[in-house]
Design a protein around this motif. Structure first.
Motif, short mmCIF file in Angstrom:
data_model
loop_
_atom_site.label_atom_id
_atom_site.label_comp_id
_atom_site.label_asym_id
_atom_site.label_seq_id
_atom_site.Cartn_x
_atom_site.Cartn_y
_atom_site.Cartn_z
N ALA A 102 -3.66 -1.80 -8.18
CA ALA A 102 -2.25 -1.38 -8.12
C ALA A 102 -1.57 -1.96 -6.89
CB ALA A 102 -2.16 0.14 -8.12
N VAL A 103 -2.30 -1.95 -5.76
CA VAL A 103 -1.74 -2.52 -4.53
C VAL A 103 -1.49 -4.01 -4.70
CG1 VAL A 103 -2.18 -2.96 -2.08
CG2 VAL A 103 -2.85 -0.77 -3.11
N GLU A 104 -2.47 -4.71 -5.28
CA GLU A 104 -2.32 -6.16 -5.47
C GLU A 104 -1.22 -6.48 -6.47
OE1 GLU A 104 -6.17 -7.48 -6.56
OE2 GLU A 104 -7.02 -7.28 -4.53
N THR A 131 0.83 -1.20 0.00
CA THR A 131 0.00 0.00 0.00
C THR A 131 0.87 1.25 0.00
OG1 THR A 131 -1.79 -1.13 1.17
CG2 THR A 131 -1.76 1.27 1.29
N VAL A 132 1.94 1.23 0.79
CA VAL A 132 2.85 2.38 0.85
C VAL A 132 3.52 2.59 -0.50
CG1 VAL A 132 4.95 3.28 1.92
CG2 VAL A 132 3.22 2.14 3.33
N VAL A 133 3.96 1.49 -1.12
CA VAL A 133 4.62 1.60 -2.43
C VAL A 133 3.64 2.14 -3.47
CG1 VAL A 133 5.66 0.27 -4.30
CG2 VAL A 133 6.31 -0.20 -1.94
N ALA A 134 2.40 1.64 -3.43
CA ALA A 134 1.40 2.11 -4.39
C ALA A 134 1.11 3.59 -4.18
CB ALA A 134 0.12 1.29 -4.24
N LEU A 135 1.07 4.03 -2.92
CA LEU A 135 0.83 5.44 -2.62
C LEU A 135 1.95 6.31 -3.17
CD1 LEU A 135 -0.57 7.80 -1.23
CD2 LEU A 135 0.58 7.12 0.91
#
Length: 279
Positions: free
Chosen positions: A242-244, A163-167
């Motif tokens: 994107a998170v997945e 989630t952090v990477v996607a953000l």
């Protein structure tokens, strides 16, 4: 010198020999049993009737007989010391009494250079060792608990990492889109100016995202930690796909194949995001 030839004396002889005793002597009421025990360690025997002479030759005496009265009296020890050169001065004599009732007269401890140790002293030493071991065990348990907590925390942090990477990837896309839009409005800029503008925008985004991304990793291990990750996705309108995708990509990587290049928005040590958070 071992006084006695029973099972405890046999154990004492074997232990002393294993620890490197230079010379073993066994004295017992029954000479045949003394000879048998001494032969097991290539030792010698002594006459129990002339115990002071044997004591005079010994540095360590281990006594464990089944006698109901004293076997080694203070007078015997005093005579043994007189048989030594210089009346035994400068050469200690340790009397280890493993018998119950006592084989060794406790008054012998008052003679110069003589130490008398009984089962009570060994028990005290054992309790001291046990207390030290208890402290060591407690320290080890604390280390294990700390490492376990750190491991659990790291696993929870890894769970929210996609989630952090996607953000951060989304933030990088927004910054790049704004830079492209700005370039279209202002026209060509020299490299120095365009570089300063791009760096300023990225630093602003980095600083804004640093606190929430670090905090969500910290809260991931607390009760209801999943809700913080979900809130982050909702607040920043992150695409679940994107998170997945990040999660699948990370799962497909195996040790030795993972790229050393940072992911978009990487917050690892030395990254621009990490430095921005420290600014």
């Amino acid at each position: 010198l071992v006084v006695g030839a029973g099972s405890m004396s046999s154990l004492a002889v074997a232990t002393a020999a294993r620890l490197g005793a230079a010379r073993m002597v066994v004295a017992n009421r029954t000479p045949r049993r003394a000879e048998h025990l001494a032969a097991s360690v290539s030792g010698a025997t002594a006459d129990l009737a002339d115990l002071p002479a044997a004591l005079a030759e010994a540095d360590l005496v281990i006594s464990c007989t089944g006698a109901t009265s004293l076997v080694i009296t203070a007078d015997m020890v005093a005579r043994a010391l007189r048989l030594r050169p210089g009346n035994g001065t400068g050469r200690p004599l340790v009397l280890l009494d493993l018998a119950l009732p006592h084989d060794v007269d406790r008054d012998a401890a008052g003679l110069p250079g003589v130490t008398v140790l009984g089962l009570d002293a060994m028990e005290d030493a054992g309790l001291a060792v046990a207390a030290t071991q208890a402290e060591d065990v407690a320290a080890v348990r604390a280390i294990v608990a700390e490492e376990f907590a750190a491991r659990v925390s790291a696993r929870h942090a890894a769970r929210v990492a996609p989630t952090v990477v996607a953000l951060r990837a989304k933030a990088a896309e927004v910054v790049q889109a704004e830079l492209d839009r700005l370039a279209g409005r202002l026209g060509p800029l020299d490299d120095r100016a365009s570089g300063e503008i791009a760096q300023a925008m990225r630093r602003v985004v980095d600083k804004l995202l640093h606190a929430p991304t670090v905090r969500v990793k910290e809260l991931a291990g607390s009760p209801g930690g999943d809700s913080y990750e979900a809130a982050l996705r909702v607040l920043f309108d992150l695409d679940q796909d994107a998170v997945e995708a990040v999660t699948r990509a990370d799962a497909d990587l195996t040790p030795g194949t993972r790229s050393s290049a940072p992911l978009p928005g990487d917050t690892g040590p030395g990254s621009s995001h990490d430095r921005a958070g420290e600014a």
